[in-house]
Design a protein around this motif. Structure first.
Motif, PDB file in Angstrom:
ATOM      1  N   GLY A   1       0.672  -1.166  -0.327  1.00 15.94           N
ATOM      2  CA  GLY A   1      -0.153   0.095   0.253  1.00 15.94           C
ATOM      3  C   GLY A   1       0.923   0.850  -0.029  1.00 15.94           C
ATOM      4  N   GLN A   2       0.429   2.116  -0.420  1.00 23.27           N
ATOM      5  CA  GLN A   2       1.419   3.361  -0.347  1.00 23.27           C
ATOM      6  C   GLN A   2       0.425   4.602   0.282  1.00 23.27           C
ATOM      7  OE1 GLN A   2       4.393   4.464  -1.595  1.00 23.27           O
ATOM      8  NE2 GLN A   2       4.746   3.393  -2.926  1.00 23.27           N
ATOM      9  N   CYS A   3      -0.783   4.783  -1.119  1.00 19.44           N
ATOM     10  CA  CYS A   3      -1.649   5.914  -0.034  1.00 19.44           C
ATOM     11  C   CYS A   3      -2.597   5.310   0.908  1.00 19.44           C
ATOM     12  CB  CYS A   3      -2.429   6.692  -0.672  1.00 19.44           C
ATOM     13  SG  CYS A   3      -3.391   5.779  -1.738  1.00 19.44           S
ATOM     14  N   GLY A   4      -3.153   4.182   0.483  1.00 22.21           N
ATOM     15  CA  GLY A   4      -4.267   3.059   1.352  1.00 22.21           C
ATOM     16  C   GLY A   4      -5.249   3.198   1.110  1.00 22.21           C
ATOM     17  N   TYR A   5      -5.721   4.236   0.012  1.00 23.95           N
ATOM     18  CA  TYR A   5      -7.685   4.781   0.450  1.00 23.95           C
ATOM     19  C   TYR A   5      -8.192   3.261  -0.456  1.00 23.95           C
ATOM     20  CZ  TYR A   5     -11.027   7.776   0.407  1.00 23.95           C
ATOM     21  OH  TYR A   5     -12.787   8.069   0.374  1.00 23.95           O
ATOM     22  N   CYS A   6      -7.225   2.846  -1.445  1.00 26.41           N
ATOM     23  CA  CYS A   6      -7.955   1.841  -1.962  1.00 26.41           C
ATOM     24  C   CYS A   6      -8.275   0.593  -0.976  1.00 26.41           C
ATOM     25  CB  CYS A   6      -6.753   1.690  -3.493  1.00 26.41           C
ATOM     26  SG  CYS A   6      -5.084   0.946  -3.107  1.00 26.41           S
ATOM     27  N   LEU A   7      -7.122   0.567  -0.059  1.00 23.58           N
ATOM     28  CA  LEU A   7      -6.891  -1.260   0.320  1.00 23.58           C
ATOM     29  C   LEU A   7      -8.096  -2.093   1.644  1.00 23.58           C
ATOM     30  CD1 LEU A   7      -3.907  -0.039   2.304  1.00 23.58           C
ATOM     31  CD2 LEU A   7      -3.769  -1.451  -0.159  1.00 23.58           C
TER      32      LEU A   7
ATOM     33  N   LEU B   1      -9.787   0.065  -8.067  1.00 23.80           N
ATOM     34  CA  LEU B   1      -8.399   0.590  -8.907  1.00 23.80           C
ATOM     35  C   LEU B   1      -7.287   1.322  -7.260  1.00 23.80           C
ATOM     36  CD1 LEU B   1     -10.945   2.516 -11.320  1.00 23.80           C
ATOM     37  CD2 LEU B   1      -9.613   0.958 -11.631  1.00 23.80           C
ATOM     38  N   CYS B   2      -5.936   0.779  -8.293  1.00 24.48           N
ATOM     39  CA  CYS B   2      -5.326   1.462  -7.191  1.00 24.48           C
ATOM     40  C   CYS B   2      -4.134   1.934  -8.207  1.00 24.48           C
ATOM     41  CB  CYS B   2      -4.574   0.299  -6.823  1.00 24.48           C
ATOM     42  SG  CYS B   2      -2.840   1.290  -5.614  1.00 24.48           S
ATOM     43  N   ARG B   3      -4.676   4.057  -7.803  1.00 23.26           N
ATOM     44  CA  ARG B   3      -3.256   4.934  -8.283  1.00 23.26           C
ATOM     45  C   ARG B   3      -2.266   4.550  -7.817  1.00 23.26           C
ATOM     46  NH1 ARG B   3      -3.033   6.515 -13.402  1.00 23.26           N
ATOM     47  NH2 ARG B   3      -3.336   9.456 -13.415  1.00 23.26           N
ATOM     48  N   CYS B   4      -1.743   4.543  -6.744  1.00 16.87           N
ATOM     49  CA  CYS B   4      -0.860   3.683  -5.963  1.00 16.87           C
ATOM     50  C   CYS B   4       0.764   3.323  -7.479  1.00 16.87           C
ATOM     51  CB  CYS B   4      -0.663   3.996  -5.478  1.00 16.87           C
ATOM     52  SG  CYS B   4      -1.162   5.580  -4.329  1.00 16.87           S
ATOM     53  N   GLY B   5      -0.205   2.815  -8.409  1.00 18.43           N
ATOM     54  CA  GLY B   5       1.128   1.320  -8.432  1.00 18.43           C
ATOM     55  C   GLY B   5       1.061   0.246  -6.783  1.00 18.43           C
TER      56      GLY B   5
ATOM     57  N   SER C   1      -6.408  10.685  -8.272  1.00 17.62           N
ATOM     58  CA  SER C   1      -7.078  10.134  -6.726  1.00 17.62           C
ATOM     59  C   SER C   1      -8.243   8.924  -6.806  1.00 17.62           C
ATOM     60  CB  SER C   1      -6.357  11.269  -5.835  1.00 17.62           C
ATOM     61  OG  SER C   1      -5.608  11.662  -6.225  1.00 17.62           O
ATOM     62  N   ILE C   2      -7.531   7.943  -5.940  1.00 17.66           N
ATOM     63  CA  ILE C   2      -9.121   7.447  -5.692  1.00 17.66           C
ATOM     64  C   ILE C   2      -9.888   7.828  -5.289  1.00 17.66           C
ATOM     65  CG2 ILE C   2      -9.170   4.836  -5.030  1.00 17.66           C
ATOM     66  CD1 ILE C   2      -7.681   4.668  -7.661  1.00 17.66           C
ATOM     67  N   GLY C   3      -9.454   8.794  -3.893  1.00 12.85           N
ATOM     68  CA  GLY C   3     -10.070   9.251  -3.052  1.00 12.85           C
ATOM     69  C   GLY C   3     -10.401  10.369  -3.445  1.00 12.85           C
TER      70      GLY C   3
HETATM   71  S1  FES Z   1      -2.429   2.931  -2.990  1.00  8.62           S
HETATM   72 FE1  FES Z   1      -3.084   4.849  -2.776  1.00  8.62          FE
HETATM   73  S2  FES Z   1      -4.662   3.949  -4.914  1.00  8.62           S
HETATM   74 FE2  FES Z   1      -3.871   1.760  -3.910  1.00  8.62          FE
END
Ligand code: FES
Ligand code: FES
Lengths: 157, 720
Positions: free
Chosen positions: A96-102, A132-136, B320-322
C-alpha cells in the motif's frame, strides 16, 4: 424507517432513509469509516463490502436492500489485536502507498480466499480487477494476498 | 549554553555587515528558512518524541522516513517517535511537498535539528553531572555515564526549554555507517490504520455539528448560472455568482440533493474549447512566451544525417482514488481549514485572496488524503468548503468532490508538443541537438500569482481571472522543460520552451511534469539514431555519456534484464531508456518488455536507480515501482478528452487506468550510495518507463509511436 441487518457478526438497527447508500450508512450512521467512497458508480471498488459473503460495491447498494442480510466490512475482517491473515500479510509486505484503495481490496481478497483457498497469481489479479489502485501498489498487494493464502493453509510463507 | 546563540527571533547576521568569514554557513534543507529548533521537534516527559515537519504525507511515506532519521540522530527507539501533521499556525514553512524533494528538504533539516537537540542535551547534562561530555552516551533517550549509570534523559529535560533557540550549525550528524534505523526497511507508520480501516483520512474527520456539502459545477467551462431551482427539502443552496453548492445534514442527502439541483439549474453555455486535433497547431500559433534554456552553437561540422521528430502528450488527470475533500469552519475569529493540500501555507495565502480575508485570520491544518501525484483539486476543494462555511458561520462544513468533479475539474497535467532535431556524423556521433517544447505551463499551484489559483475563484459573482499556468524556473527543475536537456554529449545544444498564454483547460503539475514528454522524445530519438547508425542502443548511449553514475544505472539494468530467454517472440519487444530526473535528481534506467497484439501489453519492467542515500530502501523501491506502474497506465491508456464545452473523460469508464490484470511484473534495484546526498524517488521512473515502452513497441512492431497514449488508434496512425 428502521432497517435491521447483521453487520460484522452482530445485529444492527439503523434509522435512516431506506434509499441511503450503505457506504454512507456505515460511515455516518455507524461511525465505521473503513469503507471508503471513491466514485459512487461501482467503478473503483473502494467501497466493497461482503453481502452474504459476496463482494459488492456499497456505494449503490441501498439500505433497504440490505435488510435482514449479512454485511461484512473491512472492520469485520480483523483488528490490530486479532488481525485477518490478509491484514497481517499486507503489513508484512508493506502492500500500500496512500492506502485509500486498501479496504476495498482487502474485502475483495477475503471473498476470493473463501472461495479459492489456493489461488494462483492470475486468480488474484482477476479477483481484484474491479478494484482500482492509482499508486501502483498492485504487485505488493498480489504478493500479500498469496502470502495470506499460504498462511491460511498453514504453509509457511 | 543557549544564551551564546542569537536571540530566537533575531535576524541571522548578514554577510555584508560582518564579512564572509563570520557569516554562518547555510543550515541544511528547510532549516535555513526555519531556524528555530523547537519548530522541528518536541520532547515529551512521558518518553516520546514528536517530530513536527512542514512537509506532509501524500502517500509517499515521508512520515516514516523522517521518524527513522530522528531515531538515529537522537539515539531513541523508533517506536518512541511520532510525526505530527503540519499546520500553518506552528509548523516550519517548508513550501510545497512535491518534486520528490521531501527527504532532501525535510530529511536533512530533521537530521540536523535532531543532531543539534542531542548535542545541546549532552552539553547540559555533562555540565550538570560533571561527567565529561566525551564519556556520555545516549541509549534510547537516556544519558549514561562511563560507570553505566543514568545521569539524565531527554524526558527529564522536556520542560526545560532547551530547544527554544536558533538551531546551531556547528553540529555534525552521524556518519552513514553509524546509522541504525535510516537505511533499513522500517514499516510505514501510517499503514496499520489503513489496513484495519481506521479513520485516518481527512475524509473520515467529523466535527460536532458538521454539515455536508456538494458543489454543482457549471455544465461546461464558461457556463454562467442563469436561474436557480428551489432548494430540495432538507437542503440549503449556497450561491455566489456561478458557484453553486448544496449543504445538508448528511453526505448521502447532499449527494442526492446535488443531483436534483443540477438537473434543474439553468445555465448560459457556449463553446470555448478548441478541437482536440488542432491543439498542436494552436500551441505553435501562440501567443507564446519563449524562454531559451540552452543555446550553444555546434562546432560547425557538416552532419551526415539529420533526424526530425515530433512528440505529443495529451492532457492527463491525476485521478486519485479518493476524491478531493476539505473541512472548513468559519467563525468570528476567522477561518479554519483542514486540507490534504501539498502546500498549506500557499493555500492559506490564496484562500485569503479569494475570500478577501487577511491570511493571519486563516489556519490551514494538513490531514492525509488519497495519493495525489501532483497538484490535483486538493486546494480547490478547500475554497469550496470555505465558501460554504462562510454561509453557515459556526458550523463546520465538509465538502467531498464527486468523481465527475475530480476527473473533469481538477487541474490537468499539461498537454505538450515536443520537437527534436538531431544532427549526427556518419558513425552516429551527436553533433547538435535542438529541442522545442510547446503548450501550457505546469504550475498553477497556489502562492504564485496575483490572483488566487483556486477553481471556484473564477466562478464567483466578482470573479478573479484564473492565472495562466507558469513553468517553475529551470533551477527548480523546470516545468515543460523538465529533463529537456539531454544527458548525452553533443556539440550544439539549443533548448527552448514556448509557454502557451491561453489556457482553455487549467493545467498544473502532474507527476514528473515535462519530464514525461521530454524523456520520451530524447530516448526515442537516441534509439532511432543508434539503429540508423547500425549501433546497439545501449552501447550508443554509453558512448555519449560521461557521467559515471548514469553509466552505472544503465549497465545495472542491462544486467538485471539479461537477454530475452529463448530469443524474441513474434510481436514481443524490449526497449531501454534512461534519464537523470531534473538533471539533478535520481538516475534511473528502465528496460520494458512488451507484447503487441490488438493492443500493447507491458509484461515486465526492470528498473535500476541511484537515489543517493536511501533512508528507507523498501519505501524507496515501492515509490519507484509505483511511479513506474503509473507510467505504464499513462503510456497505454490515459488521455483527457473534451468537446467544445467541457471535459468528456469525467468517469472511470471514460478515463480508464491500469487494472490489476494489466500490471506488469516489476524488478527494482537501488544502487547503494549511503554517503551521497539523498534524492527523491517518486518521479524518477516516470519518463524512462514511458520511453522504454515506446522503444519496446518499436522493437516489437517496427514503428515509432510518438503520440501518447500508445493505444491501437495512435499506433495505427503512426503506421500510416
Ligand atoms: S495505495 Fe493509493 S490507491 Fe492504492
Ligand atoms: S465508490 Fe463504490 S465502486 Fe467506487
Amino acid at each position: 424507517m428502521t432497517v435491521a441487518f447483521e453487520l460484522n457478526g452482530a445485529p444492527v438497527m439503523l434509522d435512516l432513509p431506506p434509499e441511503t447508500p450503505l457506504v454512507h450508512a456505515l460511515r455516518d450512521g455507524l461511525g465505521l469509516f473503513g469503507t471508503r467512497w471513491g466514485c459512487g458508480a461501482e467503478a473503483c471498488g473502494a467501497c466493497m463490502v461482503l453481502l452474504d459473503g459476496q463482494p459488492v460495491p456499497s456505494c449503490t447498494l441501498v439500505l433497504d436492500a440490505v435488510a435482514g442480510r449479512r454485511v461484512r466490512s473491512v472492520e469485520g475482517l480483523g483488528t490490530p489485536t486479532a488481525p485477518h491473515p490478509l491484514q497481517t500479510a499486507f503489513l508484512e509486505e508493506q502492500a500500500g502507498q496512500c492506502g485509500y484503495c486498501l479496504s476495498g481490496i482487502l474485502v475483495s481478497a477475503a471473498a476470493l480466499l473463501e472461495r479459492i483457498p489456493d489461488p494462483d497469481e492470475t486468480a488474484v489479479r482477476t479477483a481484484l480487477d474491479g478494484n482500482l489502485c492509482r499508486c501502483g501498489a498492485h504487485n505488493r498487494i498480489i504478493r500479500a494476498v498469496l502470502r495470506a493464502a499460504a498462511s491460511m493453509r498453514g504453509v509457511p510463507a | 549554553m543557549s544564551s551564546a546563540r542569537p536571540a530566537p527571533d533575531a535576524a541571522p547576521p548578514r554577510s555584508a555587515d560582518v564579512g564572509p568569514p563570520s557569516a554562518p554557513p547555510r543550515l541544511p534543507g528547510s532549516l535555513e528558512a526555519n531556524r528555530r529548533l523547537s519548530q522541528w521537534l518536541r520532547l515529551l516527559p512521558e518518553g516520546r518524541v514528536v517530530v513536527t515537519p512542514g512537509k506532509v504525507e501524500i502517500g509517499q511515506g515521508i512520515l516514516t522516513a523522517l521518524a527513522q532519521i530522528a531515531a538515529d540522530e537522537l539515539d531513541v527507539d523508533f517506536a518512541r517517535i511520532s510525526v505530527e501533521a503540519a499546520a500553518t499556525d506552528h509548523s516550519p514553512n517548508e513550501g510545497v511537498t512535491s518534486g520528490s524533494r521531501s527527504v532532501q528538504d525535510s530529511g536533512l533539516a530533521v537530521r540536523h535539528a535532531c543532531a543539534a537537540a542531542r548535542a545541546i542535551h549532552l552539553g547540559v547534562v555533562a555540565q550538570r553531572s560533571g561527567v565529561p561530555l566525551e564519556s556520555l552516551r545516549v541509549e534510547d533517550g537516556t544519558f549514561i555515564g562511563p560507570d553505566g549509570r543514568a545521569v539524565g534523559s531527554y524526558w527529564r529535560e522536556a520542560a526545560s526549554g532547551l530547544l527554544e533557540c536558533d538551531t546551531p550549525h556547528d553540529v555534525a550528524p552521524k556518519p552513514a555507517a553509524a546509522r541504525r534505523v535510516a537505511g533499513t526497511a522500517a514499516p510505514r507508520l501510517d499503514l496499520p490504520d489503513k489496513v484495519f480501516g481506521a479513520p485516518r483520512f481527512l475524509h473520515d474527520m467529523r466535527l460536532p455539528g458538521m454539515m455536508f456539502a456538494r458543489i454543482i459545477r457549471p455544465p461546461s467551462r464558461e457556463a454562467r448560472l442563469e436561474a436557480l431551482p428551489e432548494a430540495p427539502a432538507g437542503a440549503r443552496l449556497v450561491v455566489d455568482g456561478s458557484f453553486l453548492a448544496v449543504v445538508c445534514a448528511t453526505e448521502a442527502e447532499a449527494a442526492g440533493a446535488a443531483t436534483r439541483v443540477a438537473a434543474r439549474a439553468r445555465w448560459a453555455e457556449r463553446d470555448t474549447l478548441p478541437p482536440a486535433p488542432e491543439l498542436a497547431d494552436r500551441f505553435r500559433a501562440g501567443p507564446v512566451e519563449t524562454t531559451p534554456i540552452a543555446d550553444r552553437p555546434g562546432a560547425g561540422a557538416a552532419p551526415a544525417r539529420t533526424l526530425r521528430a515530433t512528440f505529443f502528450r495529451p492532457y492527463m488527470a491525476h485521478a486519485s482514488i479518493g476524491t478531493c475533500c476539505a473541512v472548513a469552519r468559519w467563525s468570528e475569529a476567522g477561518l479554519e481549514v483542514w486540507s490534504h493540500s501539498q502546500s498549506i501555507f500557499a493555500l492559506r495565502r490564496d484562500l485569503g485572496l479569494a475570500l478577501r480575508l487577511p491570511a493571519e485570520r486563516i489556519v490551514v491544518h494538513h490531514r492525509e488524503g488519497a495519493g495525489c501525484y501532483g497538484h490535483n483539486g486538493a486546494d480547490d476543494v478547500a475554497l469550496d468548503a470555505a465558501l460554504v462555511a462562510r454561509a453557515t458561520p459556526g458550523r463546520p462544513v465538509r465538502v467531498q468532490w464527486s468523481r465527475e468533479d475530480e476527473l473533469g475539474w481538477a487541474p490537468f497535467g499539461a498537454a505538450n508538443l515536443v520537437t527534436v532535431e538531431a544532427e549526427v556524423a556518419e558513425d552516429g556521433t551527436l553533433l547538435s541537438w535542438t529541442h522545442d517544447i510547446y503548450g501550457n505551463g505546469h504550475l498553477s499551484r497556489p502562492g504564485f500569482s496575483e490572483t488566487p489559483s483556486l477553481l471556484a475563484a473564477s466562478h464567483l459573482a466578482v470573479p478573479f481571472p484564473a492565472p495562466v499556468a507558469l513553468n517553475p524556473a529551470p533551477a527548480g527543475g523546470g516545468g515543460a522543460d523538465r529533463n529537456a536537456m539531454p544527458a548525452y554529449r553533443t556539440g550544439g545544444l539549443s533548448v527552448r520552451v514556448h509557454r502557451w498564454l491561453e489556457m482553455p483547460l487549467r493545467t498544473s503539475s502532474f507527476r514528473a511534469l515535462g519530464a514525461m514528454a521530454n524523456v520520451l522524445a530524447i530516448e526515442s530519438v537516441m534509439d532511432e539514431l543508434a539503429l540508423a547508425a547500425g549501433r546497439d542502443p545501449v552501447a550508443y548511449r554509453l558512448a555519449h555519456l560521461d557521467d559515471p553514475r548514469a553509466r552505472a544505472v544503465i549497465e545495472a539494468v542491462v544486467a538485471m534484464a539479461g537477454p530475452p530467454p529463448g530469443g524474441r517472440g513474434e510481436g514481443v519487444g524490449r526497449g531501454l531508456a534512461f534519464a537523470r530526473y531534473k538533471g539533478s535528481g535520481a538516475w534511473c534506467a528502465v528496460v520494458a518488455e512488451v507484447e503487441a497484439e490488438e493492443r500493447v501489453r507491458v509484461r515486465r519492467l526492470w528498473i535500476a536507480a541511484d537515489a543517493g542515500e536511501v533512508v528507507n530502501p523498501e519505501g524507496a523501491a515501492h515509490q519507484i515501482e509505483g511511479g513506474a506502474v503509473q507510467a505504464v497506465s499513462i503510456a497505454l491508456k490515459e488521455e483527457v478528452t473534451f468537446d467544445g464545452r467541457g471535459v468528456t473523460s469525467n468517469s472511470w469508464d471514460t478515463y480508464p487506468i491500469l487494472r490489476f490484470s494489466e500490471v506488469p511484473a516489476v524488478s527494482v534495484q537501488l544502487l547503494p550510495r549511503p554517503e551521497a546526498p539523498p534524492l527523491g524517488t517518486g518521479e524518477c521512473a516516470t519518463g524512462p518507463t514511458v520511453a522504454a515502452i515506446s522503444n519496446a513497441i518499436h522493437d516489437a512492431l517496427g514503428v515509432r509511436v510518438r503520440t501518447l497514449p500508445f493505444t491501437p488508434d495512435n499506433i495505427a496512425q503512426a503506421m500510416g
